[in-house]
Design a protein around this motif. Structure first.
Motif, PDB file in Angstrom:
ATOM      1  N   ASP A  61      -0.139  -4.601  13.981  1.00 59.09           N
ATOM      2  CA  ASP A  61      -0.827  -5.465  13.001  1.00 59.09           C
ATOM      3  C   ASP A  61      -1.997  -4.906  12.669  1.00 59.09           C
ATOM      4  OD1 ASP A  61      -2.472  -4.865  15.437  1.00 59.09           O
ATOM      5  OD2 ASP A  61      -3.039  -6.954  15.692  1.00 59.09           O
ATOM      6  N   ARG A  62      -1.618  -3.370  12.058  1.00 56.35           N
ATOM      7  CA  ARG A  62      -2.655  -2.941  11.383  1.00 56.35           C
ATOM      8  C   ARG A  62      -2.650  -3.060   9.694  1.00 56.35           C
ATOM      9  NH1 ARG A  62       0.448   0.221  14.694  1.00 56.35           N
ATOM     10  NH2 ARG A  62      -0.550   1.003  16.620  1.00 56.35           N
ATOM     11  N   MET A  63      -4.093  -3.310   9.330  1.00 57.93           N
ATOM     12  CA  MET A  63      -3.861  -3.197   7.892  1.00 57.93           C
ATOM     13  C   MET A  63      -4.330  -1.868   7.531  1.00 57.93           C
ATOM     14  SD  MET A  63      -6.345  -6.540   7.325  1.00 57.93           S
ATOM     15  CE  MET A  63      -6.087  -8.196   8.430  1.00 57.93           C
ATOM     16  N   LEU A  64      -3.252  -1.355   6.628  1.00 57.18           N
ATOM     17  CA  LEU A  64      -3.359   0.109   6.100  1.00 57.18           C
ATOM     18  C   LEU A  64      -4.695   0.359   4.935  1.00 57.18           C
ATOM     19  CD1 LEU A  64       0.307   0.609   6.909  1.00 57.18           C
ATOM     20  CD2 LEU A  64      -1.899   1.201   8.454  1.00 57.18           C
ATOM     21  N   SER A  65      -4.370  -0.325   3.976  1.00 57.33           N
ATOM     22  CA  SER A  65      -5.199  -0.332   2.804  1.00 57.33           C
ATOM     23  C   SER A  65      -5.596  -1.607   2.114  1.00 57.33           C
ATOM     24  CB  SER A  65      -4.540   0.954   1.847  1.00 57.33           C
ATOM     25  OG  SER A  65      -3.605   0.144   1.195  1.00 57.33           O
ATOM     26  N   PHE A  66      -6.644  -1.637   1.178  1.00 56.85           N
ATOM     27  CA  PHE A  66      -6.975  -2.692   0.438  1.00 56.85           C
ATOM     28  C   PHE A  66      -7.759  -2.297  -0.593  1.00 56.85           C
ATOM     29  CE2 PHE A  66      -9.547  -6.327  -0.758  1.00 56.85           C
ATOM     30  CZ  PHE A  66      -8.848  -7.358  -1.013  1.00 56.85           C
ATOM     31  N   LEU A  71      -3.194  -5.520  -0.607  1.00 61.99           N
ATOM     32  CA  LEU A  71      -3.053  -5.098   0.646  1.00 61.99           C
ATOM     33  C   LEU A  71      -2.058  -4.678   1.195  1.00 61.99           C
ATOM     34  CD1 LEU A  71      -4.556  -5.486   3.486  1.00 61.99           C
ATOM     35  CD2 LEU A  71      -3.357  -7.936   3.907  1.00 61.99           C
ATOM     36  N   GLU A  74       1.133  -3.955   8.081  1.00 58.82           N
ATOM     37  CA  GLU A  74       2.192  -4.014   8.998  1.00 58.82           C
ATOM     38  C   GLU A  74       2.478  -5.545   9.149  1.00 58.82           C
ATOM     39  OE1 GLU A  74       1.653   0.131  11.720  1.00 58.82           O
ATOM     40  OE2 GLU A  74       0.723  -1.752  12.489  1.00 58.82           O
ATOM     41  N   VAL A  77       0.523  -8.353  11.391  1.00 57.54           N
ATOM     42  CA  VAL A  77      -0.629  -9.109  10.870  1.00 57.54           C
ATOM     43  C   VAL A  77      -0.335 -10.298  10.572  1.00 57.54           C
ATOM     44  CG1 VAL A  77      -2.316  -8.940   8.794  1.00 57.54           C
ATOM     45  CG2 VAL A  77      -1.671  -7.029   9.905  1.00 57.54           C
ATOM     46  N   ASP A  81      -5.768 -13.444  10.028  1.00 56.61           N
ATOM     47  CA  ASP A  81      -6.510 -12.003  10.260  1.00 56.61           C
ATOM     48  C   ASP A  81      -6.819 -11.984   8.623  1.00 56.61           C
ATOM     49  OD1 ASP A  81      -5.892 -11.710  12.936  1.00 56.61           O
ATOM     50  OD2 ASP A  81      -4.198 -10.264  12.584  1.00 56.61           O
ATOM     51  N   THR A  85     -10.545 -11.812   7.145  1.00 48.99           N
ATOM     52  CA  THR A  85     -11.074 -10.311   6.777  1.00 48.99           C
ATOM     53  C   THR A  85     -11.427 -10.684   5.133  1.00 48.99           C
ATOM     54  OG1 THR A  85      -9.496  -9.321   8.236  1.00 48.99           O
ATOM     55  CG2 THR A  85     -10.624  -7.877   6.375  1.00 48.99           C
ATOM     56  N   PHE A  86     -10.559 -11.054   4.601  1.00 46.61           N
ATOM     57  CA  PHE A  86     -10.796 -10.954   2.981  1.00 46.61           C
ATOM     58  C   PHE A  86     -11.466 -12.202   2.222  1.00 46.61           C
ATOM     59  CE2 PHE A  86      -7.516  -8.083   3.981  1.00 46.61           C
ATOM     60  CZ  PHE A  86      -8.176  -6.678   3.638  1.00 46.61           C
TER      61      PHE A  86
ATOM     62  N   ARG B  20     -11.711  -2.674  17.780  1.00 45.20           N
ATOM     63  CA  ARG B  20     -11.806  -3.419  16.752  1.00 45.20           C
ATOM     64  C   ARG B  20     -12.958  -4.415  17.154  1.00 45.20           C
ATOM     65  NH1 ARG B  20      -5.787  -6.298  15.577  1.00 45.20           N
ATOM     66  NH2 ARG B  20      -5.140  -4.326  14.323  1.00 45.20           N
ATOM     67  N   ALA B  44      -7.224   3.740   9.686  1.00 43.52           N
ATOM     68  CA  ALA B  44      -7.067   3.018   8.219  1.00 43.52           C
ATOM     69  C   ALA B  44      -7.493   1.332   8.667  1.00 43.52           C
ATOM     70  CB  ALA B  44      -5.693   3.283   8.040  1.00 43.52           C
ATOM     71  N   ASP B  45      -6.764   0.973   9.667  1.00 40.85           N
ATOM     72  CA  ASP B  45      -6.937  -0.303  10.018  1.00 40.85           C
ATOM     73  C   ASP B  45      -8.375  -0.909  10.359  1.00 40.85           C
ATOM     74  OD1 ASP B  45      -5.673  -3.106  10.930  1.00 40.85           O
ATOM     75  OD2 ASP B  45      -6.716  -2.562  12.660  1.00 40.85           O
ATOM     76  N   THR B  48     -10.266  -0.676   6.913  1.00 38.17           N
ATOM     77  CA  THR B  48      -9.887  -1.817   5.924  1.00 38.17           C
ATOM     78  C   THR B  48     -10.418  -3.098   6.584  1.00 38.17           C
ATOM     79  OG1 THR B  48      -7.641  -0.553   5.396  1.00 38.17           O
ATOM     80  CG2 THR B  48      -7.777  -2.703   4.924  1.00 38.17           C
ATOM     81  N   ARG B  49     -10.109  -3.341   7.895  1.00 44.43           N
ATOM     82  CA  ARG B  49     -10.777  -4.605   8.383  1.00 44.43           C
ATOM     83  C   ARG B  49     -12.306  -4.897   8.245  1.00 44.43           C
ATOM     84  NH1 ARG B  49      -7.135  -7.808  12.014  1.00 44.43           N
ATOM     85  NH2 ARG B  49      -5.121  -6.746  12.029  1.00 44.43           N
TER      86      ARG B  49
END
Lengths: 433, 244
Positions: A61-66, A71, A74, A77, A81, A85-86, B20, B44-45, B48-49
């Motif tokens: 559940d990783r966010m890799l870039s934004f 976005l 994985e 997610v 979430d 986050t956004f 986290r 990165a997670d 990003t978060r």
């Protein structure tokens, strides 16, 4: 072994659950035994269950870039979430189903739709690419225009394990929805209202399918993202509200779902809505995810669980088909607490559920009577050229699924690509996909 | 409070959740593990978060003679250091093979105690900091089903207790975390009772709160305090005949 079920708590089965935390874990699992990936378990039936091996993806559940609303994340997610986050930075999912607790992988696999399908289409609208791990462990980055992309969006995880994806979010000025409620008194009036409001960004109706004087009464809820100018002075556009989730500790007693009670409940709900008809500003959580406020609302139906029925009907036969479905439900006295009606727009893809026309979603307590009723609803749907939503399905017979020629085509494609003996769910076995 | 937080053994499910929670509270994060480059996606997670800074550091808990250099080469001595190093092993294998048992003892006690000793001395010299040790309820009483792991954790719990006592007047605080069952890959294939099983995110939030409030010993779910009190107080003549 873990006793698994979908969100409807029917059916249940002992499954060997394996957790994936990295692509290497996924590859090892694919090599080991046939499997189906499972996100947050929000499909209602057996779509994400395999007794031999169910691969839990919530650890990935990783966010890799934004950047600028784009976005990369994985598959495990959750939309919740992403919103958490956004949204404070001014971004919201472009398409969202009725729960924010769906995983990104699940949203792609079921190609979920939201209240804006008539304008924006299904989840695939916002997907730039998907990384799918195939039967040999090789990862393919599939993009719109690929055959694999068209089968993966809506393919229920049966084209391989969805590892990660790039999606686009929608820029919003506030976290509020400008909502308009219209109280209507018949199916035909409701359909007419849908046709007249095709330019509303969001639209959905609750409609009374019970037997009695309120049959066909509906509340049509229209919405659009509120702009900064829409807000009263001193309202923060992205105020963080921490709502307590109300738990549902016990199953409700079954008598609540019998005719009289249900008729009364539906009547009360409509009159309350009718009194409040008009315009209002509603926060995103209450507008899009009213049921998420109850953390285990699936327990409302008791330990036997419940089954969902959701069909789509083509434009030309929607009116007649919906009338017949609703009359059959009313006559059965089985009742459906939540009956949701929605206009669908154009849809692309090889196996996605929506089609231009209307969709009706219902839920019933899991019982012999409900299952009998649903067989009749299957027949009516097929007679009107409709089809069924696999994310909701827990009990369809193979013959009903195969009435849709796309099912056979998908099964043939899977066989030819060597997918059918690696990616297998209880649902794919039941439906012969 | 927003100084850097060092997470030792950062690849585990619990460690990720703790990282986290600290990142969400605004701390920069130092992730330390063997082959730390495999944690690029985790870094990165966090960026990003939470929009915070993350650095990766190679660390091997079992190579004791590397620990002093590890602490010296950190870009900055962290405000909080969390040791989530450990290995459950397989009880049957640990019984049959003393080498395997020794590995479990070293992974859960010797290695963690060594790195925390180095960090404790550095923090003591500075006069501030918080050390967090992730131990286990398995250390509260030795049981046939996992006493090798349990005895190492018992040692680690005693070490943390002593360290806390030693540093109490030196401005350095020590938190002992006894998570109970946590839904991570470690529990695959095990059926655990729902009310006793925490989500990783719960552990993360509990650790941040314990650090902020300077708690000494925490169980993630309070019910474990009662469960373990009962288990600890069963008389030995009875206990030895149970299978818990």
């Amino acid at each position: 072994m873990s006793l698994l079920s979908g969100w409807g708590r029917y059916p249940k089965a002992d499954c060997t659950l394996v957790s994936a935390r990295s692509p290497a874990d996924v590859e090892a699992a694919i090599v080991a035994a046939p499997l189906i990936a499972r996100g947050n378990g929000r499909a209602y039936g057996d779509a994400a269950m395999n007794a031999g091996q169910t691969l839990a993806m919530t650890g990935m559940d990783r966010m890799l870039s934004f950047e600028d609303g784009v976005l990369v994340a994985e598959a495990g997610v959750l939309l919740a979430d992403i919103i958490q986050t956004f949204l404070p930075r001014g971004w919201f999912p472009m398409v969202t189903p009725g729960t924010k607790y769906v995983s990104l992988g699940g949203a792609i696999a079921a190609d979920v739709h939201g209240k804006n399908h008539h304008l924006d289409g299904s989840f695939r609208t916002c997907v730039d690419w998907v990384d799918v791990m195939g039967p040999d462990g090789a990862v393919t980055r599939t993009v719109p225009g690929d055959d694999l992309f068209d089968w993966t969006l809506g393919g229920m995880g049966l084209t391989g394990v969805i590892l990660r994806a790039q999606i686009r979010l929608r820029a919003v000025e506030t976290m509020y929805i400008a909502q308009e409620t219209r109280a209507l008194t018949s199916l035909s009036e409701t359909l007419e209202a849908f046709e007249q409001t095709l330019d509303a960004p969001y639209s959905v109706a609750w409609i009374d399918c019970s037997d009695g004087p309120h049959h066909g009464h509906s509340l049509l809820l229209l919405g659009r993202h509120a702009t900064a100018q829409d807000l009263p002075p001193r309202w923060h556009p992205f105020a963080v509200k921490r709502k307590r989730k109300l738990p549902v500790p016990f199953g409700a007693p079954p008598f609540l779902f019998r005719g009289l009670w249900l008729r009364a409940l539906n009547g009360i709900y409509w009159r309350r809505g009718a009194r409040r008809a008009g315009h209002a500003l509603v926060d995103w959580d209450s507008y899009f995810y009213p049921l998420d406020a109850l953390s285990n609302w699936n327990r409302l139906y008791g330990r036997n669980g419940f089954v969902q029925f959701q069909c789509a009907l083509p434009e030309h036969s929607s009116a007649a088909g919906l009338a017949e479905l609703m009359a059959t439900i009313a006559a059965s006295q089985t009742g459906s607490v939540l009956s949701v009606l929605k206009r669908f727009g154009p849809q692309s893809g090889h196996f996605s559920f929506p089609m231009p026309g209307y969709t009706l979603a219902l839920d019933f307590p899991a019982s012999e009577r409900s299952l009998e009723l649903m067989s009749r609803l299957d027949e009516i749907t097929l007679a009107h050229g409709g089809r069924f939503y696999l994310a909701k399905d827990a009990r369809m017979p193979e013959a009903v699924a195969k009435a849709d020629p796309r099912t056979e085509a998908f099964a043939a494609m899977r066989k030819q690509a060597g997918l059918s003996d690696r990616f297998v769910s209880m649902q794919s076995e039941r439906l012969g996909i | 409070m927003s100084g850097p937080v060092l997470i030792l053994g950062a690849a585990s499910g619990i460690a990720r959740a703790i990282a986290r929670s600290f990142a969400e509270a605004g701390h920069s994060i130092q992730l330390a593990a063997r082959n730390s480059s495999r944690l690029e996606d985790d870094a990165a997670d966090l960026r990003t978060r939470y929009g915070i800074e993350v650095s990766l550091h190679d660390f091997d808990a079992l190579t004791l003679d590397s620990h002093a250099a590890f602490v010296d080469t950190l870009p900055v001595l962290p405000e909080v250091a969390v040791c989530a190093v450990g290995a459950m092993g397989e009880q049957g294998q640990s019984e049959a093979d003393p080498q395997a048992a020794a590995h479990i003892l070293r992974s859960n006690f010797e290695g963690p105690a060594s790195i925390l000793a180095h960090l404790a001395n550095a923090m003591e010299a500075r006069g501030s900091g918080t050390l967090v040790g992730i131990s286990s309820v398995a250390g509260d009483r030795g049981r046939a089903s996992n006493y090798i792991y349990g005895s190492a954790k018992a040692g680690f719990t005693a070490f943390l207790s002593g360290l806390r006592n030693r540093l109490a007047k030196k401005g350095v605080h020590v938190v002992t975390v006894l998570p109970g069952f946590v839904r991570t890959a470690m529990l695959d294939g095990m059926e655990t009772p729902g009310p006793l099983t925490a989500e990783p995110a719960e552990v993360g939030a509990a650790v941040v709160k314990a650090v902020e409030k300077q708690k000494n010993v925490i169980y993630t779910r309070p019910i474990w305090r009662i469960v373990m009190a009962v288990i600890r107080n069963i008389p030995e003549p009875v206990f030895k005949k149970t299978s818990l």
